[in-house]
Design a protein around this motif. Structure first.
Motif, mmCIF file in Angstrom:
data_model
loop_
_atom_site.group_PDB
_atom_site.id
_atom_site.type_symbol
_atom_site.label_atom_id
_atom_site.label_comp_id
_atom_site.label_asym_id
_atom_site.label_seq_id
_atom_site.Cartn_x
_atom_site.Cartn_y
_atom_site.Cartn_z
ATOM 1 N N CYS A 13 13.674 -22.424 -2.770
ATOM 2 C CA CYS A 13 12.929 -21.539 -1.889
ATOM 3 C C CYS A 13 11.435 -21.792 -2.067
ATOM 4 O O CYS A 13 11.005 -22.399 -3.062
ATOM 5 C CB CYS A 13 13.259 -20.066 -2.156
ATOM 6 S SG CYS A 13 12.747 -19.469 -3.783
ATOM 7 N N ALA A 14 10.669 -21.345 -1.111
ATOM 8 C CA ALA A 14 9.211 -21.466 -1.187
ATOM 9 C C ALA A 14 8.577 -20.448 -0.253
ATOM 10 O O ALA A 14 9.226 -19.974 0.689
ATOM 11 C CB ALA A 14 8.755 -22.881 -0.829
ATOM 12 N N THR A 82 5.373 -25.334 3.434
ATOM 13 C CA THR A 82 6.416 -24.525 2.791
ATOM 14 C C THR A 82 7.732 -25.294 2.725
ATOM 15 O O THR A 82 8.442 -25.242 1.712
ATOM 16 C CB THR A 82 6.609 -23.200 3.543
ATOM 17 O OG1 THR A 82 5.354 -22.540 3.675
ATOM 18 C CG2 THR A 82 7.555 -22.280 2.795
ATOM 19 N N ALA A 83 8.070 -26.018 3.788
ATOM 20 C CA ALA A 83 9.305 -26.812 3.787
ATOM 21 C C ALA A 83 9.264 -27.857 2.677
ATOM 22 O O ALA A 83 10.260 -28.073 1.976
ATOM 23 C CB ALA A 83 9.503 -27.473 5.140
ATOM 24 N N GLY A 84 8.114 -28.487 2.502
ATOM 25 C CA GLY A 84 7.983 -29.488 1.440
ATOM 26 C C GLY A 84 8.153 -28.874 0.058
ATOM 27 O O GLY A 84 8.823 -29.436 -0.807
ATOM 28 N N SER A 146 9.667 -28.532 14.391
ATOM 29 C CA SER A 146 9.635 -29.949 14.759
ATOM 30 C C SER A 146 8.639 -30.717 13.894
ATOM 31 O O SER A 146 8.936 -31.812 13.406
ATOM 32 C CB SER A 146 9.263 -30.093 16.241
ATOM 33 O OG SER A 146 10.225 -29.455 17.053
ATOM 34 N N ASN A 147 7.457 -30.146 13.704
ATOM 35 C CA ASN A 147 6.456 -30.837 12.877
ATOM 36 C C ASN A 147 6.914 -30.957 11.423
ATOM 37 O O ASN A 147 6.681 -31.984 10.775
ATOM 38 C CB ASN A 147 5.123 -30.086 12.950
ATOM 39 C CG ASN A 147 4.360 -30.388 14.229
ATOM 40 O OD1 ASN A 147 4.324 -31.537 14.680
ATOM 41 N ND2 ASN A 147 3.760 -29.382 14.826
ATOM 42 N N ALA A 148 7.582 -29.918 10.917
ATOM 43 C CA ALA A 148 8.095 -29.988 9.544
ATOM 44 C C ALA A 148 9.154 -31.073 9.424
ATOM 45 O O ALA A 148 9.200 -31.823 8.434
ATOM 46 C CB ALA A 148 8.673 -28.638 9.132
ATOM 47 N N SER A 149 10.009 -31.188 10.429
ATOM 48 C CA SER A 149 11.041 -32.223 10.411
ATOM 49 C C SER A 149 10.435 -33.619 10.430
ATOM 50 O O SER A 149 10.841 -34.514 9.686
ATOM 51 C CB SER A 149 11.985 -32.052 11.601
ATOM 52 O OG SER A 149 12.770 -30.898 11.468
ATOM 53 N N ILE A 150 9.465 -33.816 11.315
ATOM 54 C CA ILE A 150 8.832 -35.133 11.431
ATOM 55 C C ILE A 150 8.127 -35.494 10.121
ATOM 56 O O ILE A 150 8.254 -36.611 9.616
ATOM 57 C CB ILE A 150 7.841 -35.137 12.614
ATOM 58 C CG1 ILE A 150 8.599 -34.999 13.937
ATOM 59 C CG2 ILE A 150 7.003 -36.414 12.604
ATOM 60 C CD1 ILE A 150 7.700 -34.749 15.130
ATOM 61 N N GLU A 151 7.397 -34.540 9.576
ATOM 62 C CA GLU A 151 6.619 -34.813 8.368
ATOM 63 C C GLU A 151 7.513 -35.161 7.182
ATOM 64 O O GLU A 151 7.181 -36.036 6.373
ATOM 65 C CB GLU A 151 5.758 -33.595 8.032
ATOM 66 C CG GLU A 151 4.851 -33.771 6.818
ATOM 67 C CD GLU A 151 3.786 -34.832 7.038
ATOM 68 O OE1 GLU A 151 3.519 -35.201 8.208
ATOM 69 O OE2 GLU A 151 3.226 -35.314 6.023
ATOM 70 N N HIS A 152 8.670 -34.490 7.067
ATOM 71 C CA HIS A 152 9.539 -34.695 5.907
ATOM 72 C C HIS A 152 10.731 -35.605 6.215
ATOM 73 O O HIS A 152 11.587 -35.805 5.342
ATOM 74 C CB HIS A 152 10.038 -33.354 5.381
ATOM 75 C CG HIS A 152 8.934 -32.461 4.906
ATOM 76 N ND1 HIS A 152 8.149 -32.770 3.802
ATOM 77 C CD2 HIS A 152 8.440 -31.297 5.393
ATOM 78 C CE1 HIS A 152 7.238 -31.816 3.635
ATOM 79 N NE2 HIS A 152 7.392 -30.915 4.577
#
Length: 346
Positions: A13-14, A82-84, A146-152
């Motif tokens: 979690c984050a 946060t996703a990272g 979408s941006n979190a998916s692309i970045e990670h």
């Protein structure tokens, strides 16, 4: 609707909120019951006496080059970082687990509203010549996921839910469904919202700052979910489990008692989390009087997707084997009752 015997493990979690950057800062504020709201500048609303929960400690430059950060709206920055942090906490990397098997389901109230304001202001002031094409991709509510998916490099399911004060809970429910159906091995689930002057001024103009938007906040809370067997195979620590999700789209006033009973579940919790308008919902105002209550809204501010931060808080404070109940409500529905159990190492 009731999803039974989910047996979904939470392995990470984050959080980023007005309490600070990271889940530890949120846990400390919630555990101590320390409000992190600050006064809204009087000149912003034309009157004093209002408070908000700005994530002022968050600096995108601490996590990515400034030139890259400039491409994102604030909601996307909060969600991406946060996703990272959540993936890192769970020890889950697309390279090791398979990028197509990791997805994200995120609740989001308004998306990049600062970008939307700037984009539309250009149009209203100068017509079509005033539109800035670079702004448009980050004006939509699904831009953060979408941006979190692309970045990670996440290539699994990608879903954004906008469901008023239960946006994050709706996203969590869909993430669990994807895992149960075998459409993903790991799902990030939670909520994100940004806060800025136009939002506060808009709610002030509608007379909402004394009602549901009182103490408005921003931030992002994300849980990393896996089926228990998948988590056990990779030998990761299990922070807790999601055991059952009960949801009702709308509860008529004449059926309020019956609807509440369905959301509460079979046994009393040892820790109760309240999100959205649940703290002001009369049927739960005095329920489980001996049980400790968590309500992040008065501490870090309220938003449509603040359920992500509420569920992260509940998970962080659950002892191994302790049962937690997360109740979330919107004024006209939906309503959620989600059972968590605190976990320990595999």
């Amino acid at each position: 609707m009731t999803n039974r015997t989910l047996d979904i493990a939470v392995t990470g979690c984050a959080a980023i909120s007005a309490a600070g950057v990271g889940a530890a800062a949120l846990r400390e504020a919630v555990d101590a019951g320390t409000p992190c709201l600050t006064p809204v500048p009087a000149e912003l609303l034309g009157e004093p006496g209002h408070y908000w929960g700005k994530a002022d400690a968050f600096r995108a430059a601490d996590f990515m080059p400034p030139l890259k950060a400039r491409k994102f709206d604030r909601s996307s920055l909060l969600a991406t970082v946060t996703a990272g942090l959540a993936l890192q906490d769970a020890g889950a990397t697309p390279a090791a687990l398979g990028a197509t098997r990791i997805g994200i389901a995120l609740g989001c109230g308004f998306g990049g509203i600062a970008n939307s304001v700037e984009f539309l202001s250009g149009y209203f002031s100068a017509g079509i010549d005033g539109l800035v094409p670079m702004l448009f991709p980050n004006t939509v509510a699904n831009a953060p996921a979408s941006n979190a998916s692309i970045e990670h490099g996440l290539k699994g399911p990608n879903v954004t839910q906008v469901q008023r004060f239960c946006s994050a809970e709706t996203a969590l429910q869909m993430a669990c469904r994807f895992l149960a159906e075998g459409r993903a091995d790991v799902m990030l689930a939670g909520g994100v919202d940004e806060l800025n002057a136009p939002v506060m001024q808009g709610f002030h103009a509608m007379g909402q700052l004394r009602r549901y938007a009182h103490g408005f906040g921003e931030g992002c809370g994300i849980l990393v979910l896996e089926r228990r067997d998948h988590a056990e195979r990779r030998g990761t620590a299990i922070r807790g489990t999601i055991d059952e999700i009960r949801t009702i789209g709308f509860i008529p006033e004449e059926h309020c008692a019956a609807g509440t009973d369905r959301l509460l579940g079979a046994t009393a919790p040892e820790l109760l989390s309240l999100s959205g308008t649940a703290p002001e919902w009369p049927p739960v105002a005095n329920i489980f009087p001996a049980v400790r209550r968590l309500a992040v809204g008065p501490l870090v501010g309220r938003s449509l997707a603040m359920g992500g931060l509420a569920m992260v808080s509940l998970l962080l404070l659950l002892a191994p084997g302790q049962r937690g109940l997360h109740l979330a409500a919107s004024p006209e529905g939906p309503y959620f009752g989600i059972d968590f159990t605190g976990g320990g190492p595999v």
